[in-house]
Design a protein around this motif. Structure first.
Motif, PDB file in Angstrom:
ATOM      1  N   ASP A  66       0.797  -1.261  -0.100  1.00  0.00           N
ATOM      2  CA  ASP A  66       0.096   0.013   0.096  1.00  0.00           C
ATOM      3  C   ASP A  66       0.820   1.681  -0.326  1.00  0.00           C
ATOM      4  OD1 ASP A  66      -2.624  -1.848   0.261  1.00  0.00           O
ATOM      5  OD2 ASP A  66      -2.950  -1.619   2.444  1.00  0.00           O
ATOM      6  N   GLY A  67       1.788   1.333   0.462  1.00  0.00           N
ATOM      7  CA  GLY A  67       3.330   2.472   1.199  1.00  0.00           C
ATOM      8  C   GLY A  67       3.738   2.545  -0.398  1.00  0.00           C
ATOM      9  N   HIS A  68       4.135   1.525  -1.485  1.00  0.00           N
ATOM     10  CA  HIS A  68       4.311   1.757  -2.796  1.00  0.00           C
ATOM     11  C   HIS A  68       3.253   2.022  -3.517  1.00  0.00           C
ATOM     12  CE1 HIS A  68       7.907   0.620  -0.728  1.00  0.00           C
ATOM     13  NE2 HIS A  68       8.265   1.190  -1.172  1.00  0.00           N
ATOM     14  N   CYS A  69       2.034   1.908  -3.166  1.00  0.00           N
ATOM     15  CA  CYS A  69       0.796   2.277  -4.014  1.00  0.00           C
ATOM     16  C   CYS A  69       0.328   1.415  -5.028  1.00  0.00           C
ATOM     17  CB  CYS A  69       1.189   3.654  -5.141  1.00  0.00           C
ATOM     18  SG  CYS A  69       2.130   5.139  -4.306  1.00  0.00           S
ATOM     19  N   GLY A  70       1.034   0.171  -4.852  1.00  0.00           N
ATOM     20  CA  GLY A  70       0.060  -0.931  -5.114  1.00  0.00           C
ATOM     21  C   GLY A  70       1.142  -1.520  -6.223  1.00  0.00           C
ATOM     22  N   ALA A  71       2.550  -0.684  -6.915  1.00  0.00           N
ATOM     23  CA  ALA A  71       3.585  -0.841  -7.537  1.00  0.00           C
ATOM     24  C   ALA A  71       4.708  -2.003  -7.094  1.00  0.00           C
ATOM     25  CB  ALA A  71       3.421   0.788  -8.375  1.00  0.00           C
ATOM     26  N   MET A  72       5.354  -2.753  -6.309  1.00  0.00           N
ATOM     27  CA  MET A  72       5.284  -3.365  -5.570  1.00  0.00           C
ATOM     28  C   MET A  72       5.305  -4.280  -6.657  1.00  0.00           C
ATOM     29  SD  MET A  72       8.556  -3.901  -4.143  1.00  0.00           S
ATOM     30  CE  MET A  72       8.773  -2.681  -2.909  1.00  0.00           C
ATOM     31  N   PRO A  73       6.510  -4.995  -7.520  1.00  0.00           N
ATOM     32  CA  PRO A  73       7.004  -6.381  -7.943  1.00  0.00           C
ATOM     33  C   PRO A  73       6.210  -7.066  -6.818  1.00  0.00           C
ATOM     34  CG  PRO A  73       8.397  -5.482  -8.573  1.00  0.00           C
ATOM     35  CD  PRO A  73       7.797  -4.194  -8.084  1.00  0.00           C
ATOM     36  N   GLU A  74       4.915  -7.721  -6.796  1.00  0.00           N
ATOM     37  CA  GLU A  74       4.898  -9.039  -5.524  1.00  0.00           C
ATOM     38  C   GLU A  74       6.104 -10.011  -5.444  1.00  0.00           C
ATOM     39  OE1 GLU A  74       3.006  -9.748  -4.238  1.00  0.00           O
ATOM     40  OE2 GLU A  74       1.259  -8.263  -5.183  1.00  0.00           O
ATOM     41  N   ALA A  75       7.715  -9.914  -6.888  1.00  0.00           N
ATOM     42  CA  ALA A  75       8.443 -11.074  -5.994  1.00  0.00           C
ATOM     43  C   ALA A  75       9.382 -10.369  -5.572  1.00  0.00           C
ATOM     44  CB  ALA A  75       9.316 -11.317  -7.565  1.00  0.00           C
ATOM     45  N   MET A  76       9.099  -9.164  -5.129  1.00  0.00           N
ATOM     46  CA  MET A  76       9.942  -7.983  -4.281  1.00  0.00           C
ATOM     47  C   MET A  76       9.976  -8.227  -3.044  1.00  0.00           C
ATOM     48  SD  MET A  76      12.016  -4.943  -5.824  1.00  0.00           S
ATOM     49  CE  MET A  76      13.206  -4.828  -4.671  1.00  0.00           C
ATOM     50  N   LEU A  77       8.511  -8.421  -2.692  1.00  0.00           N
ATOM     51  CA  LEU A  77       8.326  -8.308  -1.642  1.00  0.00           C
ATOM     52  C   LEU A  77       8.271  -8.907  -0.273  1.00  0.00           C
ATOM     53  CD1 LEU A  77       3.791  -7.874  -2.095  1.00  0.00           C
ATOM     54  CD2 LEU A  77       5.532  -6.122  -1.566  1.00  0.00           C
ATOM     55  N   PRO A  78       8.792 -10.285  -0.439  1.00  0.00           N
ATOM     56  CA  PRO A  78       9.355 -11.000   1.111  1.00  0.00           C
ATOM     57  C   PRO A  78      10.455 -10.295   1.075  1.00  0.00           C
ATOM     58  CG  PRO A  78       8.373 -12.440  -0.990  1.00  0.00           C
ATOM     59  CD  PRO A  78       7.971 -11.404  -1.262  1.00  0.00           C
ATOM     60  N   GLY A  79      11.234 -10.042   0.043  1.00  0.00           N
ATOM     61  CA  GLY A  79      12.545  -9.357   0.712  1.00  0.00           C
ATOM     62  C   GLY A  79      12.430  -8.116   0.946  1.00  0.00           C
ATOM     63  N   MET A  80      11.403  -7.157   0.613  1.00  0.00           N
ATOM     64  CA  MET A  80      11.371  -5.656   1.386  1.00  0.00           C
ATOM     65  C   MET A  80      10.393  -6.239   2.576  1.00  0.00           C
ATOM     66  SD  MET A  80      12.514  -3.649  -1.002  1.00  0.00           S
ATOM     67  CE  MET A  80      11.787  -2.398   0.027  1.00  0.00           C
ATOM     68  N   VAL A  81       9.766  -7.255   2.905  1.00  0.00           N
ATOM     69  CA  VAL A  81       9.591  -7.947   4.194  1.00  0.00           C
ATOM     70  C   VAL A  81      10.751  -7.963   5.132  1.00  0.00           C
ATOM     71  CG1 VAL A  81       7.987  -8.726   6.216  1.00  0.00           C
ATOM     72  CG2 VAL A  81       7.095  -7.980   3.568  1.00  0.00           C
ATOM     73  N   GLN A  82      12.160  -8.135   4.540  1.00  0.00           N
ATOM     74  CA  GLN A  82      12.671  -8.487   5.414  1.00  0.00           C
ATOM     75  C   GLN A  82      12.809  -7.833   5.974  1.00  0.00           C
ATOM     76  OE1 GLN A  82      15.266 -11.577   6.245  1.00  0.00           O
ATOM     77  NE2 GLN A  82      13.947 -13.467   5.586  1.00  0.00           N
ATOM     78  N   ALA A  83      13.798  -6.095   5.365  1.00  0.00           N
ATOM     79  CA  ALA A  83      14.049  -5.308   4.741  1.00  0.00           C
ATOM     80  C   ALA A  83      13.474  -4.621   5.917  1.00  0.00           C
ATOM     81  CB  ALA A  83      14.548  -4.377   3.470  1.00  0.00           C
ATOM     82  N   GLN A  84      12.221  -4.504   5.595  1.00  0.00           N
ATOM     83  CA  GLN A  84      11.575  -3.389   6.734  1.00  0.00           C
ATOM     84  C   GLN A  84      11.430  -3.941   8.209  1.00  0.00           C
ATOM     85  OE1 GLN A  84      10.323  -1.020   6.532  1.00  0.00           O
ATOM     86  NE2 GLN A  84       8.375  -0.327   7.681  1.00  0.00           N
ATOM     87  N   ARG A  85      12.098  -5.192   8.670  1.00  0.00           N
ATOM     88  CA  ARG A  85      12.461  -6.271   9.644  1.00  0.00           C
ATOM     89  C   ARG A  85      13.445  -5.524  10.258  1.00  0.00           C
ATOM     90  NH1 ARG A  85       9.342 -11.342  10.968  1.00  0.00           N
ATOM     91  NH2 ARG A  85      10.369 -10.854  13.481  1.00  0.00           N
ATOM     92  N   ALA A  86      14.215  -5.537   9.575  1.00  0.00           N
ATOM     93  CA  ALA A  86      16.059  -5.747   9.029  1.00  0.00           C
ATOM     94  C   ALA A  86      16.145  -4.111  10.314  1.00  0.00           C
ATOM     95  CB  ALA A  86      16.827  -5.965   8.561  1.00  0.00           C
ATOM     96  N   ARG A  87      15.548  -3.642   9.331  1.00  0.00           N
ATOM     97  CA  ARG A  87      15.501  -2.095  10.005  1.00  0.00           C
ATOM     98  C   ARG A  87      15.060  -1.641  11.023  1.00  0.00           C
ATOM     99  NH1 ARG A  87      12.817   1.794   5.679  1.00  0.00           N
ATOM    100  NH2 ARG A  87      13.931   3.695   6.540  1.00  0.00           N
ATOM    101  N   ASP A  88      13.710  -1.893  11.129  1.00  0.00           N
ATOM    102  CA  ASP A  88      12.556  -2.057  13.229  1.00  0.00           C
ATOM    103  C   ASP A  88      13.735  -2.826  14.013  1.00  0.00           C
ATOM    104  OD1 ASP A  88      11.257  -0.863  11.717  1.00  0.00           O
ATOM    105  OD2 ASP A  88       9.273  -2.372  11.775  1.00  0.00           O
ATOM    106  N   ALA A  89      13.748  -4.727  13.629  1.00  0.00           N
ATOM    107  CA  ALA A  89      15.292  -4.469  14.576  1.00  0.00           C
ATOM    108  C   ALA A  89      16.261  -3.713  15.050  1.00  0.00           C
ATOM    109  CB  ALA A  89      15.841  -5.760  14.220  1.00  0.00           C
ATOM    110  N   ALA A  90      16.946  -2.494  13.686  1.00  0.00           N
ATOM    111  CA  ALA A  90      17.954  -2.124  13.755  1.00  0.00           C
ATOM    112  C   ALA A  90      17.911  -0.939  15.344  1.00  0.00           C
ATOM    113  CB  ALA A  90      18.524  -1.597  13.036  1.00  0.00           C
ATOM    114  N   MET A  91      16.222  -0.151  14.824  1.00  0.00           N
ATOM    115  CA  MET A  91      16.268   0.742  15.871  1.00  0.00           C
ATOM    116  C   MET A  91      15.965   0.066  17.596  1.00  0.00           C
ATOM    117  SD  MET A  91      13.696   3.026  12.718  1.00  0.00           S
ATOM    118  CE  MET A  91      13.979   2.445  11.330  1.00  0.00           C
TER     119      MET A  91
END
Length: 311
Positions: free
Chosen positions: A205-230
């Motif tokens: 939703d934050g990427h206006c529905g434009a995120m390639p589905e194949a990239m979503l698992p990796g982007m979820v990983q990255a978001q979780r890593a950034r949250d864990a880092a903070m």
């Protein structure tokens, strides 16, 4: 994902991560037709969240804050930054042994920032340069009031994010690219399928529905890593002697149900020691149970946040 597509997709990561910074803005715009009813529903179900629209950011209540304070934002709203700068001044005056953790630069730059402050006390530009803050992506000087408030107070500043190259590796390689301390924290963290799905949808939703589905698992990983880092940066500051730690980050990172508070609690921080505050705009909805309270300020004039994905 074939090699050519993966290469093209990974080349978009800097743009996508920058857009993540404004994902709540994009989501709010995309859902504006439904926001009023969603806000009313959330207000009714979560008494601790103030969802009333107001012409200016409401003044924070006069009370003692807990040891972990998380201040969200819409990154392109200058009123949010000005209001949080005043909040920071109040918090630091109340407890001088406060450390402020910024999403806007990496944990790896802490030593350089400390040296810059010692060499040029109070020099915001020296600190920003030492932190390697991406002025273009963060639309500097939008965050300048926050850095000025902290530097003028003498409080310690720390980075909360991870390096962009590390983020790219996490998107591409998954667990193998996680820093060891963050992976250890993640493995202690309870995480349900519902949370995974909610974060995945929030990113899309934050990427206006434009995120390639194949990239979503990796982007979820990255978001979780950034949250864990903070979360790790906040925990490290507390363990080093800070009486209070304040996080400056986007609203998505301060959500109690999906983001930094989840990892703080996994490390043993009681829920009552955390205050998660969103800064939103009139008419935008807050997820039920996502925040302890909401402050609102008028939306600035802005282009369609989804336009960058339509080019």
């Amino acid at each position: 994902m074939n090699i050519a597509f993966r290469s093209a997709a990974l080349s978009l990561v800097p743009l996508l991560l920058a857009a993540c910074a404004s994902s709540t803005t994009a989501t709010a715009t995309a859902r504006s037709a439904a926001s009023a009813s969603a806000s009313a529903s959330a207000s009714a179900s979560a008494a601790s969240v103030d969802l009333r629209s107001a012409p200016t950011v409401s003044a924070p209540a006069a009370r003692s804050e807990p040891p972990f304070v998380l201040l969200g934002e819409l990154h392109d709203n200058p009123d949010h930054h000005r209001a949080r700068a005043e909040q920071l001044r109040r918090l630091i005056a109340q407890e001088p042994r406060t450390v402020v953790v910024f999403e806007q630069f990496s944990r790896s730059e802490d030593a350089a920032v400390a040296r810059a402050r010692q060499a040029a006390p109070g020099d915001v530009n020296a600190v920003i340069d030492a932190a390697k803050l991406d002025r273009k992506s963060w639309r500097w000087p939008l965050h300048q009031p926050l850095f000025e408030a902290v530097l003028q107070s003498g409080a310690e500043v720390r980075g909360g994010n991870i390096d962009r190259d590390q983020v790219r590796r996490i998107v591409r390689e998954g667990d193998a690219a996680w820093p060891a301390d963050l992976l250890a924290l993640r493995e202690r963290t309870a995480w349900s399928g519902a949370q995974q799905d909610a974060l995945r949808q929030d990113i899309q939703d934050g990427h206006c529905g434009a995120m390639p589905e194949a990239m979503l698992p990796g982007m979820v990983q990255a978001q979780r890593a950034r949250d864990a880092a903070m979360a790790r940066a906040m925990l490290d500051a507390r363990e080093a002697g800070a009486k209070r730690v304040v996080l400056i980050a986007g609203n998505g990172h301060v959500r109690r149900d999906l983001a930094v508070p989840v990892y703080l609690q996994a490390a043993g921080v009681p829920s009552t020691d955390i205050d998660a505050i969103a800064y939103l705009e009139p008419g935008s909805a807050a997820p039920a149970g996502g925040y302890d309270r909401v402050e609102r300020a008028p939306a600035p004039s802005r282009e369609d946040p989804c336009a960058q994905f339509k080019r």
